[in-house]
Design an enzyme around this catalytic site. Sequence first.
Site, PDB file in Angstrom:
ATOM      1  N   GLU A 163      30.747 -21.816  14.211  1.00  0.00           N
ATOM      2  CA  GLU A 163      29.390 -21.621  13.664  1.00  0.00           C
ATOM      3  C   GLU A 163      28.974 -20.158  13.553  1.00  0.00           C
ATOM      4  OE1 GLU A 163      26.909 -24.051  16.143  1.00  0.00           O
ATOM      5  OE2 GLU A 163      27.960 -25.895  15.601  1.00  0.00           O
ATOM      6  N   ASN A 203      35.522 -23.440  12.783  1.00  0.00           N
ATOM      7  CA  ASN A 203      34.769 -24.699  12.756  1.00  0.00           C
ATOM      8  C   ASN A 203      33.300 -24.422  12.430  1.00  0.00           C
ATOM      9  OD1 ASN A 203      34.871 -27.601  13.442  1.00  0.00           O
ATOM     10  ND2 ASN A 203      33.513 -27.077  15.139  1.00  0.00           N
ATOM     11  N   HIS A 240      28.280 -33.157   9.981  1.00  0.00           N
ATOM     12  CA  HIS A 240      27.054 -33.786  10.488  1.00  0.00           C
ATOM     13  C   HIS A 240      26.159 -34.040   9.281  1.00  0.00           C
ATOM     14  CE1 HIS A 240      27.889 -33.083  14.715  1.00  0.00           C
ATOM     15  NE2 HIS A 240      28.088 -31.800  14.493  1.00  0.00           N
ATOM     16  N   GLU A 269      33.334 -33.349  13.556  1.00  0.00           N
ATOM     17  CA  GLU A 269      32.200 -33.817  14.380  1.00  0.00           C
ATOM     18  C   GLU A 269      31.349 -34.815  13.593  1.00  0.00           C
ATOM     19  OE1 GLU A 269      29.928 -30.535  15.967  1.00  0.00           O
ATOM     20  OE2 GLU A 269      31.722 -29.372  16.421  1.00  0.00           O
ATOM     21  N   ASP A 271      29.043 -37.450  12.079  1.00  0.00           N
ATOM     22  CA  ASP A 271      28.013 -38.457  12.320  1.00  0.00           C
ATOM     23  C   ASP A 271      27.101 -38.475  11.109  1.00  0.00           C
ATOM     24  OD1 ASP A 271      26.700 -36.044  12.974  1.00  0.00           O
ATOM     25  OD2 ASP A 271      26.580 -36.520  15.106  1.00  0.00           O
TER      26      ASP A 271
HETATM   27  O1  G3I Z   1      24.181 -31.866  31.732  1.00  0.00           O
HETATM   28  C1  G3I Z   1      22.823 -31.431  31.639  1.00  0.00           C
HETATM   29  C2  G3I Z   1      21.941 -32.235  32.565  1.00  0.00           C
HETATM   30  O2  G3I Z   1      22.349 -32.041  33.895  1.00  0.00           O
HETATM   31  C3  G3I Z   1      20.498 -31.822  32.351  1.00  0.00           C
HETATM   32  O3  G3I Z   1      19.697 -32.609  33.120  1.00  0.00           O
HETATM   33  C4  G3I Z   1      20.124 -31.963  30.913  1.00  0.00           C
HETATM   34  C5  G3I Z   1      18.695 -31.486  30.662  1.00  0.00           C
HETATM   35  O4  G3I Z   1      18.530 -31.045  29.355  1.00  0.00           O
HETATM   36  O5  G3I Z   1      21.004 -31.208  30.128  1.00  0.00           O
HETATM   37  C6  G3I Z   1      22.341 -31.601  30.233  1.00  0.00           C
HETATM   38  O6  G3I Z   1      23.136 -30.773  29.422  1.00  0.00           O
HETATM   39  C7  G3I Z   1      23.046 -31.016  28.028  1.00  0.00           C
HETATM   40  C8  G3I Z   1      24.445 -31.276  27.487  1.00  0.00           C
HETATM   41  O7  G3I Z   1      24.395 -31.409  26.099  1.00  0.00           O
HETATM   42  C9  G3I Z   1      25.070 -32.541  28.076  1.00  0.00           C
HETATM   43  O8  G3I Z   1      24.353 -33.659  27.688  1.00  0.00           O
HETATM   44  C10 G3I Z   1      22.444 -29.808  27.365  1.00  0.00           C
HETATM   45  O9  G3I Z   1      21.095 -29.642  27.773  1.00  0.00           O
HETATM   46  C11 G3I Z   1      22.512 -29.951  25.874  1.00  0.00           C
HETATM   47  O10 G3I Z   1      22.108 -28.730  25.287  1.00  0.00           O
HETATM   48  C12 G3I Z   1      23.926 -30.255  25.444  1.00  0.00           C
HETATM   49  O11 G3I Z   1      23.925 -30.468  24.074  1.00  0.00           O
HETATM   50  C13 G3I Z   1      25.162 -30.350  23.435  1.00  0.00           C
HETATM   51  C14 G3I Z   1      25.041 -29.360  22.299  1.00  0.00           C
HETATM   52  O12 G3I Z   1      26.274 -29.300  21.603  1.00  0.00           O
HETATM   53  C15 G3I Z   1      24.683 -27.978  22.792  1.00  0.00           C
HETATM   54  O13 G3I Z   1      24.776 -27.040  21.792  1.00  0.00           O
HETATM   55  C16 G3I Z   1      25.563 -31.710  22.916  1.00  0.00           C
HETATM   56  O14 G3I Z   1      25.859 -32.584  24.007  1.00  0.00           O
HETATM   57  C17 G3I Z   1      26.796 -31.596  22.025  1.00  0.00           C
HETATM   58  O15 G3I Z   1      27.007 -32.806  21.373  1.00  0.00           O
HETATM   59  C18 G3I Z   1      26.569 -30.526  20.985  1.00  0.00           C
HETATM   60  O16 G3I Z   1      27.724 -30.401  20.230  1.00  0.00           O
HETATM   61  C19 G3I Z   1      27.663 -29.474  19.144  1.00  0.00           C
HETATM   62  C20 G3I Z   1      29.040 -28.922  18.939  1.00  0.00           C
HETATM   63  O17 G3I Z   1      29.554 -28.367  20.122  1.00  0.00           O
HETATM   64  C21 G3I Z   1      29.064 -27.886  17.831  1.00  0.00           C
HETATM   65  N1  G3I Z   1      28.476 -28.422  16.625  1.00  0.00           N
HETATM   66  C22 G3I Z   1      27.189 -29.024  16.768  1.00  0.00           C
HETATM   67  C23 G3I Z   1      27.193 -30.110  17.829  1.00  0.00           C
HETATM   68  C24 G3I Z   1      25.882 -30.810  17.900  1.00  0.00           C
HETATM   69  O18 G3I Z   1      24.859 -29.966  18.317  1.00  0.00           O
END
Ligand code: G3I
Length: 479
Positions: A163, A203, A240, A269, A271
Amino acid sequence: MATRSRSLRVRTLIAGSVAALGALGAVMVMPNADAAASTLGAAAAQSGRYFGTAIAAGRLGNSTYSTIAAREFNMITAENEMKPDATQPQRGQFNFSSGDQIYNWATQRGLQVRGHTLAWHAQQPGWMQSLSGSSLRQAMIDHINGVMAHYKGKLAAWDVVNEAFNEDGSRRSSNLQGTGNDWIEVAFRTARAADPSVKLCYNDYNIENWSYGKTQGVYRMIQDFKSRGVPIDCVGLQTHFTGGSSLPGNFQTTLSSFAALGVDVALTEVDVTNSSTSQYAGLTQACLNVPRCIGITVWGVRDSDSWRSSENPLLFDGNGNKKAAYTSVLNALNGATPNPSSPAPSGSSGSPSPGGAQRIVGAQSGRCIDVPSASQTNGTRVQLYDCNGQTNQQWTLTSSKQLTVYGSRCLDAAGSGNGSAVQIYSCNGQANQQWNVNSNGTITGVQSGRCLDVWGTGNGQQVQIYDCNGQANQRFSLS
Ligand code: G3I
């Protein structure tokens, strides 16, 4: 020698009966030549592609989740666990516990793994966010080296940079961009040196529409890299489809245009808002229509696992039921024609590289290594049989040296001595399920050092391991 001659006579008798039984079983029970595969991974493998999902380590304990994931997919991406904040939480202190949890779960089941991601403006650990200039540049290099050393030789691909572009095709302003416009090529050069065996991908999202500024910006960068010899093997299109973004009519043009630059492409990725069946079928078909589109990954298993679960964008509902979009994807995959294999990444050796499903053809017999009657039962011995293109003759050489069939079973040596049976067994990551596919045509067991061997050439002839002797009954080609 005397022992071998005696056992040869005994084996000839046994082999004759087995051959007859094997042939009979094959005729009676094997599915017809154009039988459809019943899982996404197996269906994609028919054309040499993979079908993957993102996995969250914290969900693996949920049996509905892990059962679907292991059954349906043959490529795994860690959703968050291999990102910089997870892998280097303190400067110089790497932590691979969650990443390894996913890696081990996948490879024990014969599934390949994509690495995601090494250099990204988001999900940096706090210490990295506060760096800039030459110290950040060095930190990026150190991070790539540290993480890639840990996974060296184990992964199918790495999303080296994620990105890095704005919607208009210019570079995204970030602390990494602030270290100099060459940060992306430095990341790729560092990555190639760190692990020459893994495919290196750029990516991004919103690069699916060929006429979009961001797509063109990324295209120009790849074109520039290829013209100057910056190492890059693949482009990941996140795909996406949300927030006004949907399947563009020119998606296939985008895929084929990137591929024409000399890189593989993959949907990394996927969806889609409310799982539109037409968009899912269309994006799948676009990939199938482009020979260098090597696979598709959806960003999660069930709707409830999605980062945007309120949009119900995945192929399984919250209860783990297959949705209509699942069927549309499966049908598209089953309708594909075989794919010409894509070239190995530059920097790899002459041996076959891990990738899509292939036949294992005996040099002496011209017949294929076959699982009798398409059995999926652990302990079923493999045999030679007329090549027929069915899934019980399709083997995938993984980056961890397994030869998998049906996505979840491994070619397995039942012992390490001469004459030990070669069978299928649930993949368990052990050395008796690892094979070196050698440039002289032999396939040797990592545990035994012995060669895959057959005593005859007929249908039903069983496969064993035996001391390598240079003869044609121990030579095979993956094709
Ligand atoms: O694990 C913590 C948890 O302990 C806490 O309570 C909670 C509170 O917000 O957060 C949890 O962590 C989160 C994590 O996902 C696991 O669920 C983060 O806040 C959250 O920011 C994180 O989001 C991820 C996101 O990337 C961050 O940029 C998504 O799961 C993940 O699917 C997403 O994936 C990205 C790709 O890497 C790149 N392309 C876009 C895609 C979608 O955003």
